[in-house]
Design an enzyme around this catalytic site. Structure first.
Site, PDB file in Angstrom:
ATOM      1  N   GLU A 410     -44.374   3.053 -48.464  1.00 44.10           N
ATOM      2  CA  GLU A 410     -45.622   2.374 -48.107  1.00 44.10           C
ATOM      3  C   GLU A 410     -46.594   2.255 -49.278  1.00 44.10           C
ATOM      4  O   GLU A 410     -47.698   2.769 -49.254  1.00 44.10           O
ATOM      5  CB  GLU A 410     -46.272   3.085 -46.907  1.00 44.10           C
ATOM      6  CG  GLU A 410     -45.411   2.944 -45.661  1.00 44.10           C
ATOM      7  CD  GLU A 410     -45.990   3.603 -44.428  1.00 44.10           C
ATOM      8  OE1 GLU A 410     -45.890   3.000 -43.348  1.00 44.10           O
ATOM      9  OE2 GLU A 410     -46.533   4.722 -44.535  1.00 44.10           O
ATOM     10  N   GLU A 476     -37.599   3.950 -40.552  1.00 38.15           N
ATOM     11  CA  GLU A 476     -38.367   4.647 -39.531  1.00 38.15           C
ATOM     12  C   GLU A 476     -38.266   3.838 -38.240  1.00 38.15           C
ATOM     13  O   GLU A 476     -38.441   2.626 -38.248  1.00 38.15           O
ATOM     14  CB  GLU A 476     -39.842   4.802 -39.918  1.00 38.15           C
ATOM     15  CG  GLU A 476     -40.088   5.674 -41.139  1.00 38.15           C
ATOM     16  CD  GLU A 476     -41.559   5.771 -41.512  1.00 38.15           C
ATOM     17  OE1 GLU A 476     -42.419   5.516 -40.634  1.00 38.15           O
ATOM     18  OE2 GLU A 476     -41.852   6.090 -42.675  1.00 38.15           O
TER      19      GLU A 476
END
Length: 930
Positions: A410, A476
């Site tokens: 991220e 994820e």
């Protein structure tokens, strides 16, 4: 002379450190500096005294290393998920920058003479400077990466050396360490003093490949020597490639390791060799030519008392839990783990995605302003990020368990990431590279997304050319926050349908709750519980395990969904499908159990021929004599025949349950007997309907929001419709031939919609029958959290039930629920989510018997199955509680659900699938009380 702290805000990653190298199991002498150090904490850099050349530590405290100072009484933990707890103005950090000084003396062994003497730190958060005998040696950052310093010219073998370490909570390095976890500081991994002999190897790279039964082996060493592998009869020079005619490959399912040694004139390095080849073939990620399906988890390093300072036992516990659960892969979110954990993954068999110590989530995914780019697109950070990648790859390159490198998490997109990719490929071209935010697959070898809906996963699977045709994983998914995740079975079916869709990693393995006590009561704390002004609440508690490593219902569901065998009905038997990657089923034993109405009536061993990977076999069940009996079920169980390194013989690997009879229109009354007398009176009151022992029965449409409900748009919409504060009005109450008929209207204040319920109570010889019909009217909301009947009872101690269990289950979390007869105390029926919320629902209950000091109450489906929830507090009590200690037992509340909404993983995932929503519509329930 004023101490120079300019390194705290330097863009450079380090000064005075040695080049990165492999983490080795060698025979170099070492002295562990684990244990007590003198410690002093200053509130800021400016307050840190200029005395590290020769500090007087007589008045200092003592602190344990490894450890975090916030967990040893100095300062407090703080949790943020995305935002930085300081202003974004790199390279600057707050003046109020807690600074910890660690000091201890160590006697340098006399036999270190002639060696290069190195001090190695495995992990220090966030930036630190090292002083030895009053001299500044250097400084380093990269909290989850090792740093080594050459002390040869600063210490004398046979004499004491004084080691002083100044650690800063914040530094320029903090800008690239914005991972979703607690901000915790200090020397949290081991420190060792090493003696490296000049003629001993200090860096070794094992290259072991496999192809069709044969292997190749090459071992590079910075000091030339000989490689010996006794089991294979090999002895050859370092730097040379050797063919191995017959070798057993390494995989997560069969983690064969060969012990070897690299010998030079000055010393030895012990190596563990796993022959395996990672490749991408026709858009499919393979190990040794076999397609891999990642049944993985994201794992932070965390312990409720020690934070990231894990012991070797903690790491082993994690690996054993994963292996016993059928988990085959772990992503080291979002930093390299302790290297011992990787040793355990090699030994026991887990595929590893090793992720660099990098996240810049708080910058967003694009520059916020021309002068504030994300660090991954800021040239000033490039040397640090390149070195972080180099340090990880060099440290971990010899682990066969590592099948993917990951650049970080991220961080948006930027040229620094491309530079990190180039570093990984330069050092180790044998492994593919992962990075999720490369949304167009420009410079990665695996295409990755987070929290993609099943519908969008299917689209990727159906289009083999999208994203350069790369293998697709969900790095994820299945956000395991609170009650959840739901809908996992939908993903598994897609992973098995589309070869390119190769599984993923549940977020995440374990809750990060920190143990805390108030007024003598212990609970697990989350964001905001330590006085943080900026925090992200209980978002830090989103694991399949509770903080004490107890499995949650979500973990049990995942275990069932990913189990390596599929056991399903097939006429008079079952079909057993082998979903192992390389193993056949010869290591398993099979047995079956037959139950009628929850009572075991038969069973035995089941003969199953070995089933090859990817193949299936039909097996007949010797259960025909039970086929005509109502509620007859057979459970087929696969267990380990022999013990392994990670589980004992008899460990259950997979199971499947088949119903032998057609579902009846009405469940029978076999089971526990009833007690009490038939009711003789009925009252429709303000709070609900009281009939016999059933007090204040009312329609219930609210549940204490789960974490997946609590996001904007779900519980918020329900609240806007007033679902959380409905009121009840008795429209009419009349008698009929055998009882009473009560009509009620359940509706929120200020709005015009409602639920019209007709309650028909009928006396029976041994109890009472309820027929309930519910019809919505007006502009009612599209969906409801639940639709059920809640009533009160005197304190109930125990519950026995026949239905799905033994653990809680909802419409999209029911894979792990087997039909059977179970019993539990009311306390055992509760799931202690770190933040209290809806829990404890047992779906598809046939009957239940509730027992307390005042007698028993039997509730029986007649014929409708119902969802059962029994607890000693209200939904409002749960909703208003922050921690488990906030809910206090009182009256027992029982809810019989006609239906309840599914769970999903919407707290950080896709919206709940429409098929799992509870759509508002007419409904009915028939039950018997006795």
């Amino acid at each position: 002379m004023t101490y120079d702290h300019s390194y705290v805000e330097d863009f450079a990653p380090a000064a005075g450190v040695l080049p990165p190298r492999a983490w080795l199991d060698d025979d170099s002498a070492r002295v562990s500096l684990t244990g007590d150090w003198s410690f002093r904490l200053s509130p800021s850099v400016a307050d840190a005294p200029d005395d590290l050349k020769d500090p007087d530590t007589s008045g200092w405290d003592t602190i344990s290393v490894p450890g975090h100072w916030q967990l040893q009484g100095y300062g407090a933990p703080a949790y943020t998920n995305v935002v930085y707890p300081f202003p974004l103005e790199p390279p600057f950090v707050p003046t109020d920058n807690p600074t910890g000084d660690y000091v201890r003396t160590v006697t340098v062994p006399a036999d270190f003479a002639g060696s290069r003497i190195v001090l190695r730190f495995e992990g220090v958060d966030s930036r630190f400077a090292l002083h030895v005998n009053g001299e500044l040696v250097g400084w380093s950052s990269g909290s989850r990466l090792p740093s080594e310093f050459d002390l040869t010219n600063l210490v004398t073998p046979g004499q004491e050396a004084r080691v002083a370490v100044r650690v800063h909570q914040w530094s320029t390095g903090s800008y690239v360490e914005d991972q979703d976890m607690w901000w915790l500081s200090g020397i949290f991994r081991e420190v060792n003093l090493l003696a490296l002999k000049p003629t001993a190897p200090t860096d070794v790279f094992v290259h072991a490949a496999y192809d069709g039964g044969a292997g190749t082996l090459k071992v590079d060493s910075d000091v030339a020597g000989t490689v010996v592998v006794p089991e294979l009869g090999l002895e050859f020079a370092t730097g040379e490639q050797t063919a191995v005619a017959q070798v057993e490959p390494w995989s997560a399912e069969s983690p064969k390791l060969y012990d070897g040694v690299v010998r030079t004139d000055g010393g030895e390095v012990r190596i563990r060799i796993g022959f395996r080849t990672v490749a991408i073939v026709d858009g499919v990620f393979t190990v040794n030519g076999n397609r891999v399906l990642f049944n993985g988890v994201n794992r932070h390093e965390v312990h409720p008392d020690r934070g990231r300072a894990l012991t070797e036992q903690d790491m082993l516990d994690d690996v054993l839990i994963m292996k016993r659960a059928g988990i085959n892969a772990v992503r080291t979110s979002h930093y390299p783990p302790h290297p011992h954990f990787l040793d355990l993954c090699d030994l026991h068999g887990l595929y590893v995605v090793d992720e660099c110590d990098l996240e810049t989530h708080g910058f967003g995914y694009e520059p916020q302003a021309p002068d504030l780019p994300n660090p991954v697109m800021d040239e000033r950070f490039k040397p640090d990020l390149e070195l972080r990648m180099r340090r990880m790859v060099e440290r971990d390159k010899n682990h066969p368990s590592i099948v993917l490198w990951s650049l970080g998490n991220e961080c948006g997109m930027g040229d620094n990431l491309k530079a990190m990719y180039a570093v990984a490929k330069e050092l180790d071209p044998s492994r593919p590279v992962h990075y999720e935010r490369d949304t167009h697959a420009e410079f990665v070898d695996i295409y990755s997304q987070m929290y993609t809906s099943p519908e969008d996963v299917a689209k990727i699977g159906e289009d083999p050319t999208s994203y350069r045709g790369l293998p697709f994983i969900l790095c994820e998914y299945g956000h395991a926050m609170g009650n959840g995740p739901g809908g996992l079975l939908d993903y598994r079916e897609l992973f098995e349908k589309y070869p390119r869709c190769q599984g993923g990693f549940i977020w995440e393995f374990i809750d990060h709750g920190l143990r805390k006590s108030e007024d003598g009561q212990e609970f697990y704390a989350y964001g905001g519980d330590f006085g943080e002004s900026i925090h992200d609440g209980n978002f830090v508690c989103d694991g399949l395990l509770f903080p004490d490593r107890t499995p949650s219902p979500g973990m049990l569901e995942y275990v069932k969904v990913i189990e390596p065998l599929r056991i399903v009905a097939d006429g008079n038997g079952v079909v057993i499908g082998n979903r192992y990657e390389v193993l056949d089923t010869s290591h398993l034993s099979f047995r079956y159990v037959v139950e009628v109405q929850g009572e075991q009536v038969g069973g035995g061993e089941l003969s199953v021929p070995p089933i090859a990977p990817g193949e299936s076999a039909s097996v007949e069940l010797p259960v025909q004599e039970f086929a005509g009996q109502a509620e007859a079920w057979v459970t087929v169980i696969a267990e380990l025949t022999d013990g392994t390194a990670w589980a004992e013989a008899g460990h259950r690997v997979a199971w499947g349950q088949v119903r032998l009879d057609e579902p009846a229109g009405r469940s029978t009354t076999a089971g526990v007997g009833t007690a009490g007398t038939a009711p003789t009176d009925g009252v429709a009151g303000v709070h609900g309907i009281t009939v016999g022992g059933v007090t204040n029965a009312r329609l219930d449409v609210w549940r204490a929001p789960t974490d997946n409900d609590a996001i904007p748009g779900v519980a918020e919409a329900w609240r806007e419709a007033g679902v959380h504060r409905v009121q009840h009005r008795v429209v009419s109450a009349t008698t009929h031939e055998t009882g009473w008929k009560v009509v009620t209207r359940t509706a929120p204040p200020a709005l015009q919609w409602g639920l019209l319920s007709t309650w028909v109570w009928s006396r029976l010889e041994d109890g009472l029958h309820l027929d309930l019909t519910v019809k919505p009217e007006g502009q009612f909301p599209a969906t409801l959290p639940r639709l059920g009947v809640t009533f009160e009872l005197p304190k109930v101690d125990g519950v026995e039930w026949f239905g799905a269990g033994p653990n809680e289950a909802y419409v999209d979390t029911r894979s792990a629920a087997a039909v059977g007869k179970y019993s539990a105390t009311v306390a055992q029926l509760q799931t202690p989510y770190v933040r209290p919320q809806e829990n404890g629902h047992r779906i598809d209950t046939r009957w239940a018997v509730l027992t307390g000091a005042e007698g028993t109450l039997r509730i029986e489906a007649a014929p409708d199955l119902f969802g059962l929830t029994v607890r000693d507090w209200t939904s409002a009590d749960l909703e208003n509680a922050k921690h488990t200690i906030d809910v206090k037992p009182a009256t027992t509340y029982v809810t019989l659900d006609l239906a309840q909404a599914g769970i999903g993983s919407n707290s950080c995932g896709p919206a709940l699938a429409d098929k799992y929503k509870l759509h508002t519509a007419a409904a009915s329930l028939s039950v018997k009380f006795s």
